[in-house]
Design an enzyme around this catalytic site. Structure first.
Site, mmCIF file in Angstrom:
data_model
loop_
_atom_site.group_PDB
_atom_site.id
_atom_site.type_symbol
_atom_site.label_atom_id
_atom_site.label_comp_id
_atom_site.label_asym_id
_atom_site.label_seq_id
_atom_site.Cartn_x
_atom_site.Cartn_y
_atom_site.Cartn_z
ATOM 1 C CB SER A 117 -32.908 64.610 -34.615
ATOM 2 O OG SER A 117 -32.885 64.313 -35.999
ATOM 3 C CG HIS A 138 -33.863 66.539 -30.631
ATOM 4 N ND1 HIS A 138 -33.026 65.467 -30.378
ATOM 5 C CD2 HIS A 138 -34.804 66.069 -31.489
ATOM 6 C CE1 HIS A 138 -33.450 64.425 -31.054
ATOM 7 N NE2 HIS A 138 -34.526 64.768 -31.741
ATOM 8 C CD GLU A 150 -30.524 65.310 -27.425
ATOM 9 O OE1 GLU A 150 -29.518 64.655 -27.110
ATOM 10 O OE2 GLU A 150 -30.916 65.426 -28.607
ATOM 11 C CG ASN A 188 -30.760 61.089 -32.913
ATOM 12 O OD1 ASN A 188 -31.339 60.021 -32.754
ATOM 13 N ND2 ASN A 188 -31.410 62.201 -33.192
#
Length: 289
Positions: A117, A138, A150, A188
């Site tokens: 991540s 991800h 992702e 993130n």
């Protein structure tokens, strides 16, 4: 692409195995030992049983999904895998050791992917046998429910690898977004500073846990507050990602909040330990302060 291997049978890895099998792929599920892999598959079976009880899936479909998941105790069977997805703990050393071991058995045309991540893909690709066939994929937790993946290409990732992973993601029925290999990628990079700032607000006495969560949930129109979400993600994972953002950029805005570090040091990691910003030992979560 027919055979998918998932390394790591925890919540994320099991979720990836489940959606891959549901899409028709044969799945090899592994962990540190066969017992852990079997526990992961048992968790998938429980999830499917819930869907059956809610009449969202029939028993035949659930049996077919489980039948496509094979638990393995070592990496030797990965020689037949078309795609190997690492879904281990968010620690670079652990992941690189996996890539090194897997690289000795996978076929020359196999794609090696990480569910990281936040850890840079280009850097981890150095541990892969062929960096051009290494990529970030991800997923989001819980994988069967969350509709996003992702995709992150490293400096050496080939167009063919991106195309293959794009086709895989589409077959899973997920929405795909493409991120450059920057710290935290997209989600993130935005999410963890918010969670970290909520931790700063709590530590500085701006408000209590419940009021911070309620204010952000209703004021920002989010499905849950940042501290509830942090417990769901895992406070140790939040801290690791925040550290990566801080050390990768050198920007003080990413420095981890002291209270987040203290909770992790105390072993209060959120839902998985039944205590984080909330106490989950009873029927209803209760704020810890």
């Amino acid at each position: 692409m027919k055979i998918i291997s998932v390394i790591g049978a925890g919540q994320m890895g099991a979720g990836i195995a489940q959606v891959s099998a549901a899409a028709g792929y044969d799945v090899l599920l592994s962990d540190i030992n066969i017992e852990q892999a079997n526990l992961g598959k048992q968790g998938i079976e429980k999830q499917l049983s819930r869907l059956i009880s809610k009449e969202k899936m029939d028993a035949k479909t659930a049996d077919d999904i489980l039948g496509r998941i094979q638990c393995i105790g070592d990496y030797a069977p990965l020689s037949n895998a078309d795609l190997v997805i690492e879904a281990a703990t968010e620690r670079e050393e652990i992941k690189r050791n996996i890539f090194d071991a897997v690289g000795k058995v996978i076929g020359k045309d196999a794609i090696l992917a990480s569910n990281t991540s936040s850890i840079p893909i280009t850097r981890m690709a150095q541990a892969a046998p062929d960096p051009s066939r290494f990529i970030g994929v991800h997923f989001f937790n819980p994988v069967p429910i969350m509709g996003l993946i992702e995709i992150i290409r490293g400096l050496a990732t080939s167009d063919e690898t991106v195309t293959a992973i794009t086709d895989y993601g589409k077959k899973l029925g997920k929405k795909l977004v493409f991120a450059n290999d920057a710290p935290g990628f997209i989600v993130n990079r935005v999410l963890m500073p918010m969670i970290n700032e909520a931790c700063f607000a709590l530590g500085e006495g701006v408000a209590n846990i419940q009021d911070i969560d309620t204010a952000c949930q209703l004021g920002l129109n989010h499905p849950m507050g940042p501290l509830t979400l942090a417990d769901f993600v895992g406070l140790d994972t939040c801290l690791e990602i925040t550290k990566i953002l801080f050390h990768s950029t050198g920007d003080s805005k990413f420095r981890p909040a002291p209270i987040l570090q203290k909770y992790v040091e105390a072993g209060w990691l959120g839902r998985k330990t039944k205590r984080g910003f909330y106490d989950y030992s009873g029927e209803v979560p209760v704020p810890t302060r």
